[in-house]
Write a protein that holds these residues in place. Structure first.
Motif, short mmCIF file in Angstrom:
data_model
loop_
_atom_site.label_atom_id
_atom_site.label_comp_id
_atom_site.label_asym_id
_atom_site.label_seq_id
_atom_site.Cartn_x
_atom_site.Cartn_y
_atom_site.Cartn_z
N ALA A 6 10.39 20.92 4.00
CA ALA A 6 10.76 19.80 3.15
C ALA A 6 10.71 18.48 3.91
O ALA A 6 10.24 17.45 3.40
N GLY A 7 11.15 18.48 5.14
CA GLY A 7 11.11 17.26 5.93
C GLY A 7 9.69 16.83 6.25
O GLY A 7 9.36 15.63 6.22
N THR A 8 8.80 17.80 6.51
CA THR A 8 7.40 17.46 6.77
C THR A 8 6.74 16.86 5.53
O THR A 8 6.00 15.86 5.61
N ALA A 23 15.21 18.32 1.93
CA ALA A 23 15.38 18.70 3.33
C ALA A 23 16.83 18.56 3.77
O ALA A 23 17.38 19.41 4.48
N PRO A 33 14.27 23.48 5.60
CA PRO A 33 14.42 22.08 6.03
C PRO A 33 13.18 21.53 6.74
O PRO A 33 12.84 20.36 6.57
#
Length: 273
Positions: free
Chosen positions: A113-115, A151, A110
């Motif tokens: 993917a979020g970054t 994410a 997560p």
């Protein structure tokens, strides 16, 4: 064969010694020989004295403690493990390694993917604001939303994994067994023999002797010397006196200062002729 001196009480057994001492003091009112608690020594004073005298008290149960430490050490020896135990231990180590790697991936997915979603979306919208007709900007925005969805999915998978693990551990968890229940019979017998000897031959006699001695106690053990009384050091200072007899025994000579007078000077009329 009786041992010459008791082995030193190991740090792992000191809490057990303190627990037995606390139980003896807690139930002291049930013993007629300890009925004097509170007269000149209270429970806390007796506990402090017994803790300070731990080596002497545990020495009374030295043979039992030596036997208990020996059989416990044999139980903990690595040579006592069977080949099947070693194989199962190796398999368990591999399972823990695999589970640890999966947990790391589940936790990092997560975040990564979020970054990526944040970077792609930020760059894509900036490019669209600068040049709305640039096709690359739309691609960046699309990639950003893809990573954002990834994410979110990774966070859901991680939460579901944590929930399943918690439910599984809660269903299979058993209450912690009593420490003595899991001990082999010889170790349990040796431990109980040490406890009994420590209580009957060490702690209780010490408490009885302390209560029977009216001078026992913190104040009696460390008296404070009076400031007006100097301690004796085993010898006396020499007495000095003047010599007996001799020239100094007679009367002391007296001295008088000479009578000095000024010269007799007169006036001119008294000049010598």
């Amino acid at each position: 064969m009786h041992m010459a001196s008791a082995p030193h009480l190991l740090s792992e057994d000191r809490p057990e010694y303190e627990r037995i001492l606390a139980d003896a003091l807690r139930h002291a009112h049930e013993r007629p020989d300890l009925a004097g608690i509170g007269e000149h020594l209270n429970t806390e004073q007796l506990r402090t004295m017994a803790l300070a005298a731990t080596p002497a008290i545990t020495d009374a149960a030295g043979p039992e403690y030596e036997h208990y430490v020996r059989v416990r050490g044999e139980l903990r020896s690595p040579s006592g493990l069977s080949e099947a135990d070693l194989v199962l231990g190796s398999a368990g180590e591999g399972d823990r390694t695999g589970a640890g790697t999966l947990a790391v991936i589940t936790a990092l997915a997560p975040v990564l993917a979020g970054t990526a979603a944040l970077i792609f979306l930020l760059v894509g919208y900036v490019l669209k604001a600068v040049s709305p007709t640039l096709a690359f900007a739309g691609t960046m925005v699309t990639a950003g939303w893809f990573f954002a969805a990834a994410a979110a999915a990774a966070m859901l998978v991680a939460a579901a994994g944590l929930l399943v693990t918690a439910l599984r551990n809660g269903a299979t968890a058993l209450p912690a067994p009593d420490e003595e229940a899991g001990l082999p019979e010889d170790v349990a017998r040796a431990r109980e023999a040490w406890r009994h000897a420590l209580l009957e031959r060490g702690i209780l006699p010490f408490l009885r002797d302390a209560l029977a001695d009216p001078t026992a106690g913190p104040a009696a053990r460390a008296p404070h010397p009076s400031p007006h009384r100097l301690p004796k050091v085993g010898y006396s200072r020499p007495e000095f006196s003047g010599p007996q007899g001799g020239p100094s025994a007679g009367p002391r000579p007296t001295f008088t200062s000479p009578d000095f007078t000024g010269p007799d000077f007169g006036g001119p009329e008294r000049l010598p002729e």
